[in-house]
Design an enzyme around this catalytic site. Structure first.
Site, PDB file in Angstrom:
ATOM      1  N   ASP A  35       0.849  -1.209   0.149  1.00  0.00           N
ATOM      2  CA  ASP A  35       0.031   0.162   0.006  1.00  0.00           C
ATOM      3  C   ASP A  35       0.870   1.189   0.191  1.00  0.00           C
ATOM      4  O   ASP A  35       1.741   1.474   1.095  1.00  0.00           O
ATOM      5  CB  ASP A  35      -0.876   0.008   1.266  1.00  0.00           C
ATOM      6  CG  ASP A  35      -2.025  -1.097   1.293  1.00  0.00           C
ATOM      7  OD1 ASP A  35      -2.704  -1.133   0.257  1.00  0.00           O
ATOM      8  OD2 ASP A  35      -1.708  -1.975   2.084  1.00  0.00           O
ATOM      9  N   MET A  37       0.672   5.417  -0.205  1.00  0.00           N
ATOM     10  CA  MET A  37      -0.047   6.657   0.247  1.00  0.00           C
ATOM     11  C   MET A  37       0.727   7.849  -0.005  1.00  0.00           C
ATOM     12  O   MET A  37       1.942   7.875   0.296  1.00  0.00           O
ATOM     13  CB  MET A  37      -0.642   6.303   1.528  1.00  0.00           C
ATOM     14  CG  MET A  37      -1.337   5.077   1.858  1.00  0.00           C
ATOM     15  SD  MET A  37      -2.120   5.042   3.549  1.00  0.00           S
ATOM     16  CE  MET A  37      -2.446   3.350   3.578  1.00  0.00           C
ATOM     17  N   HIS A  66      -0.741  -1.258  -4.596  1.00  0.00           N
ATOM     18  CA  HIS A  66      -2.100  -0.566  -4.481  1.00  0.00           C
ATOM     19  C   HIS A  66      -1.647   0.929  -4.177  1.00  0.00           C
ATOM     20  O   HIS A  66      -1.296   1.210  -3.141  1.00  0.00           O
ATOM     21  CB  HIS A  66      -2.877  -1.218  -3.293  1.00  0.00           C
ATOM     22  CG  HIS A  66      -4.094  -0.125  -3.057  1.00  0.00           C
ATOM     23  ND1 HIS A  66      -4.912  -0.458  -1.724  1.00  0.00           N
ATOM     24  CD2 HIS A  66      -4.972   0.707  -3.798  1.00  0.00           C
ATOM     25  CE1 HIS A  66      -5.835   0.290  -1.802  1.00  0.00           C
ATOM     26  NE2 HIS A  66      -5.958   1.072  -3.102  1.00  0.00           N
ATOM     27  N   MET A 137     -12.760  -1.487  -2.654  1.00  0.00           N
ATOM     28  CA  MET A 137     -12.391  -1.151  -1.319  1.00  0.00           C
ATOM     29  C   MET A 137     -13.360  -1.184  -0.284  1.00  0.00           C
ATOM     30  O   MET A 137     -14.615  -0.724  -0.718  1.00  0.00           O
ATOM     31  CB  MET A 137     -11.887   0.317  -1.231  1.00  0.00           C
ATOM     32  CG  MET A 137     -10.622   0.633  -1.828  1.00  0.00           C
ATOM     33  SD  MET A 137      -9.152  -0.355  -1.471  1.00  0.00           S
ATOM     34  CE  MET A 137      -9.141  -0.094   0.509  1.00  0.00           C
ATOM     35  N   GLY A 142      -6.627   4.308   3.328  1.00  0.00           N
ATOM     36  CA  GLY A 142      -5.788   5.081   4.300  1.00  0.00           C
ATOM     37  C   GLY A 142      -5.283   4.404   5.410  1.00  0.00           C
ATOM     38  O   GLY A 142      -4.350   4.745   6.058  1.00  0.00           O
ATOM     39  N   PHE A 143      -6.106   3.547   6.061  1.00  0.00           N
ATOM     40  CA  PHE A 143      -5.508   3.108   7.166  1.00  0.00           C
ATOM     41  C   PHE A 143      -5.788   1.291   7.193  1.00  0.00           C
ATOM     42  O   PHE A 143      -6.866   0.967   6.962  1.00  0.00           O
ATOM     43  CB  PHE A 143      -6.249   3.460   8.522  1.00  0.00           C
ATOM     44  CG  PHE A 143      -6.278   5.013   8.687  1.00  0.00           C
ATOM     45  CD1 PHE A 143      -5.211   5.668   9.309  1.00  0.00           C
ATOM     46  CD2 PHE A 143      -6.965   5.804   7.874  1.00  0.00           C
ATOM     47  CE1 PHE A 143      -4.756   7.262   9.108  1.00  0.00           C
ATOM     48  CE2 PHE A 143      -6.907   7.191   7.932  1.00  0.00           C
ATOM     49  CZ  PHE A 143      -5.978   7.829   8.445  1.00  0.00           C
ATOM     50  N   GLY A 144      -5.133   0.604   8.107  1.00  0.00           N
ATOM     51  CA  GLY A 144      -5.313  -0.768   8.159  1.00  0.00           C
ATOM     52  C   GLY A 144      -6.286  -0.993   9.646  1.00  0.00           C
ATOM     53  O   GLY A 144      -6.639   0.101  10.162  1.00  0.00           O
ATOM     54  N   GLY A 145      -6.751  -1.914   9.798  1.00  0.00           N
ATOM     55  CA  GLY A 145      -7.639  -2.452  11.016  1.00  0.00           C
ATOM     56  C   GLY A 145      -9.000  -1.745  11.206  1.00  0.00           C
ATOM     57  O   GLY A 145      -9.349  -1.421  12.244  1.00  0.00           O
ATOM     58  N   ASP A 175     -10.295  -5.384  -0.451  1.00  0.00           N
ATOM     59  CA  ASP A 175      -9.459  -4.858   0.307  1.00  0.00           C
ATOM     60  C   ASP A 175      -9.900  -3.931   1.478  1.00  0.00           C
ATOM     61  O   ASP A 175     -10.658  -2.896   1.259  1.00  0.00           O
ATOM     62  CB  ASP A 175      -8.432  -4.096  -0.356  1.00  0.00           C
ATOM     63  CG  ASP A 175      -7.323  -3.389   0.264  1.00  0.00           C
ATOM     64  OD1 ASP A 175      -7.151  -3.617   1.557  1.00  0.00           O
ATOM     65  OD2 ASP A 175      -6.560  -2.684  -0.200  1.00  0.00           O
ATOM     66  N   GLY A 176      -9.993  -4.459   2.828  1.00  0.00           N
ATOM     67  CA  GLY A 176     -10.247  -3.485   3.852  1.00  0.00           C
ATOM     68  C   GLY A 176     -11.195  -4.520   4.888  1.00  0.00           C
ATOM     69  O   GLY A 176     -12.276  -4.772   4.641  1.00  0.00           O
ATOM     70  N   GLY A 177     -10.652  -4.626   6.304  1.00  0.00           N
ATOM     71  CA  GLY A 177     -11.637  -5.180   7.038  1.00  0.00           C
ATOM     72  C   GLY A 177     -11.877  -6.659   6.879  1.00  0.00           C
ATOM     73  O   GLY A 177     -13.039  -7.246   7.250  1.00  0.00           O
ATOM     74  N   GLY A 197      -4.629  -7.356   6.279  1.00  0.00           N
ATOM     75  CA  GLY A 197      -3.675  -6.710   6.809  1.00  0.00           C
ATOM     76  C   GLY A 197      -3.735  -7.259   8.175  1.00  0.00           C
ATOM     77  O   GLY A 197      -2.957  -8.122   8.924  1.00  0.00           O
TER      78      GLY A 197
HETATM   79  C1  DX5 Z   1      -6.023   0.307   3.400  1.00  0.00           C
HETATM   80  C2  DX5 Z   1      -5.246  -0.459   2.488  1.00  0.00           C
HETATM   81  C3  DX5 Z   1      -5.404  -1.691   3.055  1.00  0.00           C
HETATM   82  C4  DX5 Z   1      -4.955  -2.100   4.410  1.00  0.00           C
HETATM   83  C5  DX5 Z   1      -6.149  -3.185   4.637  1.00  0.00           C
HETATM   84  O1  DX5 Z   1      -6.334   1.622   2.917  1.00  0.00           O
HETATM   85  O2  DX5 Z   1      -5.375  -0.260   1.299  1.00  0.00           O
HETATM   86  O3  DX5 Z   1      -4.636  -2.712   1.958  1.00  0.00           O
HETATM   87  O4  DX5 Z   1      -3.754  -2.862   4.581  1.00  0.00           O
HETATM   88  O5  DX5 Z   1      -5.821  -3.629   6.077  1.00  0.00           O
HETATM   89  P1  DX5 Z   1      -6.899  -4.162   6.952  1.00  0.00           P
HETATM   90  O6  DX5 Z   1      -6.973  -5.832   6.218  1.00  0.00           O
HETATM   91  O7  DX5 Z   1      -6.486  -4.367   8.384  1.00  0.00           O
HETATM   92  O8  DX5 Z   1      -8.192  -3.753   6.998  1.00  0.00           O
HETATM   93 ZN    ZN Z   2      -4.574  -1.793  -0.325  1.00  0.00          ZN
END
Ligand code: DX5
Ligand code: ZN
Length: 217
Positions: A35, A37, A66, A137, A142-145, A175-177, A197
């Site tokens: 990722d 950014m 990404h 998405m 922008g953020f994991g978790g 991708d995401g959650g 992630g």
């Molecule tokens: C978020 C990223 C994701 C992120 C997903 O903007 O694009 O790839 O790492 O993280 P999780 O799986 O923790 O939601």
């Molecule tokens: Zn991603």
């Protein structure tokens, strides 16, 4: 064809990235999701090309890159030189998407188009046949978790139906959650690749979690 799993390095230990990449190398993971950014397209900054080049030196799986940046077309050569297999650009960030996709292919990479949660899949009607993958998405990037947005499931089903109707081979990545629970629903809805992630790296045995994500039916 069974689905692929792409652990996202965003939740890895940046102080010892090599160990986490080697864990992925030795796991059942298919790709490594990276990722990038810029603090403009998304309200966060992650890592850039010098890190990606180092990742490539140790990675034994294809890099799924990404780009959460404005004007991603400016960086096609750099993404290629950093060793990307798949270059994902956001629909919302590339004004001349058709030209961008063609340039990614000319550079020798697979091309993915990414949609934010609010962007309808029907907007892809005139570009779908040109892309190798759609990255949906399921959180605001922008953020994991973050928490999975449930509506993403119907976007996956809708996109799958369009792809089948057009007789295309376009892959659907989400991708995401993504975790074992949401991942199962996504696979049922037609997702081909699960990015994860936090769900992988927050567990005590990440390789085992990757195995469980791969085993979802
Ligand atoms: C978020 C990223 C994701 C992120 C997903 O903007 O694009 O790839 O790492 O993280 P999780 O799986 O923790 O939601
Ligand atoms: Zn991603």
């Amino acid at each position: 064809m069974s689905h692929k799993v792409a652990p996202s390095l965003l939740s890895a230990n940046f102080l010892n990235l090599q160990a986490d990449i080697e864990m992925i190398n030795n796991s059942e993971a298919d790709w490594i999701h990276c990722d990038i950014m810029d603090g403009v397209f998304v309200p966060n900054i992650s890592f850039g090309f010098p890190i990606l080049e180092k990742v490539k030196e140790v990675a034994k799986k294809p890099l799924d890159v990404h780009l959460m940046i404005v004007q991603p077309e400016k960086f096609i050569e750099q993404v290629k030189n950093a060793g990307a297999y798949m270059m994902n650009v956001h629909y919302e960030a590339s004004t001349h998407l058709h030209r961008t996709i063609a340039a990614i292919h000319e550079a020798g990479m697979k091309a993915g188009v990414t949609l934010n949660p609010h962007t309808p899949v029907t907007l892809l009607n005139d570009i779908l046949h040109d892309v190798d993958m759609v990255l949906l998405m399921s959180v605001n990037p922008g953020f994991g978790g973050q928490k999975f947005i449930e509506h993403s499931l119907s976007k996956v089903s809708q996109l799958k139906e369009i792809i089948l109707k057009k007789n295309l081979n376009t892959l659907i990545e989400v991708d995401g959650g993504v975790n074992l629970e949401t991942g199962k629903k996504l696979v049922e809805a037609g997702a081909d690749i699960l990015v994860a992630g936090n769900a992988v790296f927050s567990t005590s045995n990440p390789a085992e979690t990757i195995h469980k994500l791969k085993s979802l039916t």
